[in-house]
Each structure stands twice: as C-alpha cells, then as structure tokens.
Design a protein around this motif. Structure first.
Motif, mmCIF file in Angstrom:
data_model
loop_
_atom_site.group_PDB
_atom_site.id
_atom_site.type_symbol
_atom_site.label_atom_id
_atom_site.label_comp_id
_atom_site.label_asym_id
_atom_site.label_seq_id
_atom_site.Cartn_x
_atom_site.Cartn_y
_atom_site.Cartn_z
ATOM 1 N N ASP A 198 11.616 -5.298 7.780
ATOM 2 C CA ASP A 198 12.265 -6.246 6.872
ATOM 3 C C ASP A 198 11.442 -6.456 5.603
ATOM 4 O O ASP A 198 11.978 -6.488 4.490
ATOM 5 N N VAL A 199 10.127 -6.618 5.799
ATOM 6 C CA VAL A 199 9.245 -6.863 4.650
ATOM 7 C C VAL A 199 9.221 -5.654 3.729
ATOM 8 O O VAL A 199 9.262 -5.785 2.498
ATOM 9 N N CYS A 200 9.146 -4.454 4.291
ATOM 10 C CA CYS A 200 9.171 -3.242 3.463
ATOM 11 C C CYS A 200 10.461 -3.181 2.647
ATOM 12 O O CYS A 200 10.430 -2.889 1.443
ATOM 13 N N ALA A 201 11.593 -3.451 3.287
ATOM 14 C CA ALA A 201 12.866 -3.419 2.564
ATOM 15 C C ALA A 201 12.859 -4.414 1.411
ATOM 16 O O ALA A 201 13.364 -4.128 0.309
ATOM 17 N N ALA A 202 12.269 -5.584 1.644
ATOM 18 C CA ALA A 202 12.225 -6.598 0.589
ATOM 19 C C ALA A 202 11.275 -6.199 -0.531
ATOM 20 O O ALA A 202 11.625 -6.237 -1.716
ATOM 21 N N SER B 161 0.831 -1.207 0.000
ATOM 22 C CA SER B 161 0.000 0.000 0.000
ATOM 23 C C SER B 161 0.865 1.257 0.000
ATOM 24 O O SER B 161 0.589 2.219 -0.730
ATOM 25 N N LEU B 162 1.909 1.270 0.819
ATOM 26 C CA LEU B 162 2.782 2.436 0.863
ATOM 27 C C LEU B 162 3.511 2.626 -0.467
ATOM 28 O O LEU B 162 3.677 3.762 -0.936
ATOM 29 N N ALA B 163 3.938 1.540 -1.074
ATOM 30 C CA ALA B 163 4.598 1.642 -2.375
ATOM 31 C C ALA B 163 3.643 2.189 -3.435
ATOM 32 O O ALA B 163 4.014 3.059 -4.242
ATOM 33 N N SER B 164 2.409 1.699 -3.444
ATOM 34 C CA SER B 164 1.427 2.173 -4.419
ATOM 35 C C SER B 164 1.122 3.649 -4.221
ATOM 36 O O SER B 164 1.000 4.409 -5.192
ATOM 37 N N LEU B 165 0.981 4.067 -2.952
ATOM 38 C CA LEU B 165 0.726 5.478 -2.674
ATOM 39 C C LEU B 165 1.907 6.334 -3.110
ATOM 40 O O LEU B 165 1.728 7.444 -3.635
ATOM 41 N N ASP B 166 3.124 5.842 -2.922
ATOM 42 C CA ASP B 166 4.299 6.588 -3.345
ATOM 43 C C ASP B 166 4.298 6.787 -4.856
ATOM 44 O O ASP B 166 4.588 7.888 -5.350
ATOM 45 N N VAL B 167 3.965 5.742 -5.597
ATOM 46 C CA VAL B 167 3.911 5.849 -7.053
ATOM 47 C C VAL B 167 2.804 6.811 -7.468
ATOM 48 O O VAL B 167 2.992 7.684 -8.326
ATOM 49 N N ALA B 168 1.628 6.683 -6.852
ATOM 50 C CA ALA B 168 0.495 7.533 -7.206
ATOM 51 C C ALA B 168 0.766 9.001 -6.942
ATOM 52 O O ALA B 168 0.239 9.877 -7.641
ATOM 53 N N SER B 169 1.592 9.283 -5.940
ATOM 54 C CA SER B 169 1.855 10.669 -5.560
ATOM 55 C C SER B 169 3.128 11.234 -6.175
ATOM 56 O O SER B 169 3.497 12.385 -5.890
ATOM 57 N N GLY B 170 3.805 10.445 -6.982
ATOM 58 C CA GLY B 170 5.038 10.920 -7.579
ATOM 59 C C GLY B 170 6.219 10.886 -6.642
ATOM 60 O O GLY B 170 7.138 11.713 -6.748
ATOM 61 N N GLY B 171 6.221 9.945 -5.693
ATOM 62 C CA GLY B 171 7.372 9.768 -4.816
ATOM 63 C C GLY B 171 7.389 10.684 -3.614
ATOM 64 O O GLY B 171 8.459 11.110 -3.173
ATOM 65 N N ARG B 172 6.230 10.921 -2.996
ATOM 66 C CA ARG B 172 6.147 11.904 -1.910
ATOM 67 C C ARG B 172 5.935 11.289 -0.530
ATOM 68 O O ARG B 172 5.786 12.005 0.450
ATOM 69 N N VAL B 173 5.927 9.979 -0.393
ATOM 70 C CA VAL B 173 5.548 9.335 0.863
ATOM 71 C C VAL B 173 6.699 9.321 1.869
ATOM 72 O O VAL B 173 7.851 9.084 1.514
ATOM 73 N N ILE B 174 6.348 9.585 3.128
ATOM 74 C CA ILE B 174 7.223 9.392 4.281
ATOM 75 C C ILE B 174 6.507 8.421 5.215
ATOM 76 O O ILE B 174 5.358 8.674 5.604
ATOM 77 N N ALA B 175 7.163 7.344 5.596
ATOM 78 C CA ALA B 175 6.531 6.315 6.419
ATOM 79 C C ALA B 175 6.963 6.463 7.867
ATOM 80 O O ALA B 175 8.057 6.027 8.247
#
Length: 309
Positions: free
Chosen positions: A149-153, A104-118
């Motif tokens: 770990d999962v996010c990094a993978a 979900s975080l990866a998809s949101l980052d793509v949708a926003s043009g790389g603006r996500v901070i987790a």
C-alpha cells in the motif's frame, strides 16, 4: 524466442563488493544477460535459532556469514550498466520500514533509468525479524500488505497520504517518483500469499525445485486467479538456485540445478514451460571468486542459448 536469462550479483562472503559487483555486472551485460539480481540475508546467527528456510537441522551455508546489502549492491551495478533490469529476489519486506523502502526503490529506479523490479517476500528467519525490530514474525503478512500500500502511495501522484498500522504519511510531496511503474513480484507459498499475488502483483517469482512441482504451483495460481476473476500474474520469472560442479554429478539423488554446466542447462530445458517468461540464475555460491563466477555464468549462458533456452 529464447527465454531471457538473469544473473545473481556477487554478495556472499567470498566476494569483494567494491570491486566484484562492477566486474560481474559489466560482464553479464556484455554476455547478454537480460537482468541482474540480488537477495537478502541480514545476519548469520550462531547458534541458529532455526534451520535454513525454517527446516529443523538444515545448516545455513557458510557463505551467508557476510551478505552485502541488496540495494547497495544494485546501486553499484546500476552505475556501470545501461541495459539490464535490476531486480530483488527477494527483499524480505517486513525487515524494512515501509516508507523508507518505497523511497529507496523509487530513487534506485530513477538512478538506473527505470530498470528496477521489486521482488518482495516475507522471509522465514526469526533471528532476522528480531534484529530488524520493525514488526514481529507473526505479523509478516500484514506488514507486506501495508508495504505494498505504501509503495503504491509513494510511487503515485502527490500529495501522498496514507494511514496504516505502521505508517502514517501526512499529505506530502514525496519524490523522486519512479520513471515508470515499478513491477512488483510476489511468491505464492500459501493460499493467502497466492491471493495476494493474484490480486496485487505484476509477476510471480517461484523457486525452481523440479518441473512437476513448478507446474503444480502454477496450476494453483491459475485456479486462484480464475476464482477471483483475474488474469494475473502475466510474468513468471523462475529463480534457479544452482550449485555448479566442474564434473557431472551422478543422476541418483541429484537435486535440480546441482551439477555441471550441461546438467544445469538440462534442468533449465526441463523447467522451460510455455508460461515461463524468464529465468534468474543464482550461481554465486560455489565459485571461489568473481573471475570464476563470470566464467561459469558465460558458459551457462552460451550452453542455454545453444539448447534453445
């Protein structure tokens, strides 16, 4: 250089998420806010098993009776803005299935043009852990470690493969991939959390509760970094839980960031040490509606800039 200011988006029960998130996000971008933020509360127990933040007898705010989902709120903001970063302060990571949250975080980052901070944390509500059914409360630290770990993978190159306590990913193609590395922010509320912050995070997100306390917390983080031979975190975004009042609050017994615009800005100045890289202003609890939130946020922003923040 002025310290960047972020603004919490409207999620509480007095707001209309379908209308107000877009209104506030657009206004914040126009005003000059550098980032937009969400928090997470998934339920309001009645009666509560424990007090707010786990403090016995401390009541939960009435506005927590209905808090909009953080990632949906950020998606609504992403659709109507172009520049502000989009951050979570914080997601209670162990309430989420690690693989699904990473995607979900990866998809949101793509949708926003790389603006996500987790911004990720472990939370404190026993009732929320029971409802989420991902893992018991006493395993919260281990679950956060696995989620990192999962996010990094998942955010890394394909094929993705992982074997953990909660998660097994057979070698697979997993996309979309984030536009760039998603910065991860963590708390430092215990020695173990501080080690995790130093070892694994891109930034630290403390809650402002007084300049002396913030300075002491930062000293402990620096000591841990020196002990472990590391220089992180390089970024400190201080979360400010403000309660705005039209008139100034008397100085005797006044809590930090509780009072008029001038008093809130006075507290920002007091907390603005040389290592602070940004403030995240959570102003949504006291306004009656989105129009009032926009007005208060604009006043605080302009007053902060006039004060050199």
């Amino acid at each position: 250089m002025p310290i960047p200011l972020g603004l919490g988006l409207p999620q509480m029960k007095q707001y209309d998420i379908g209308r107000d998130v877009a209104t506030v996000a657009r206004a914040a971008e126009e005003a000059g806010f550098e980032s937009l933020w969400v928090f997470e509360r998934i339920l309001f127990p009645e009666p509560a098993t424990q007090g707010l933040y786990g403090v016995p007898g401390l009541p939960w705010p009435d506005q927590y009776r209905a808090v909009a989902d953080p990632l949906i709120t950020l998606a609504l903001a992403a659709a109507v803005t172009e520049r502000p970063r989009l951050g979570t302060s914080v997601l209670v990571a162990p309430l989420h299935v690690p693989f699904q949250l990473a995607r979900s975080l990866a998809s949101l980052d793509v949708a926003s043009g790389g603006r996500v901070i987790a911004g990720l944390g472990t939370g404190w509500s026993l009732d929320e852990y029971a409802a989420a059914s991902v893992a018991p409360f006493d395993r919260r630290g281990a679950v956060l470690d696995e989620l990192l770990d999962v996010c990094a993978a998942v955010w890394g190159p394909d094929p993705v493969a992982y074997e953990g306590e909660l998660t097994t990913i057979a070698p697979s193609m997993v996309g979309p991939k984030p536009v760039g590395p998603i910065p991860v922010y963590l708390p430092a509320n215990s020695p173990r959390a501080t080690r995790r912050l130093v070892d694994r995070a891109d930034g630290w997100m403390p809650v402002a509760a007084g300049p002396a306390q913030l300075a002491e917390q930062w000293r402990r983080v620096q000591d841990m970094a020196a002990e472990r031979g590391r220089e992180r975190p390089v970024d400190i975004r201080v979360r400010v839980n403000a309660r705005h009042t039209p008139e100034p609050v008397g100085s005797e017994g006044r809590q930090p960031f509780h009072g008029s615009v001038a008093q809130i800005v006075e507290d920002l100045v007091a907390h603005a040490g040389p290592d602070v890289t940004a403030f995240v202003l959570e102003l949504q609890s006291t306004p009656r509606d989105a129009a009032e939130l926009v007005d208060v946020a604009a006043e605080v922003y302009e007053a902060a800039r006039a004060a050199g923040i």
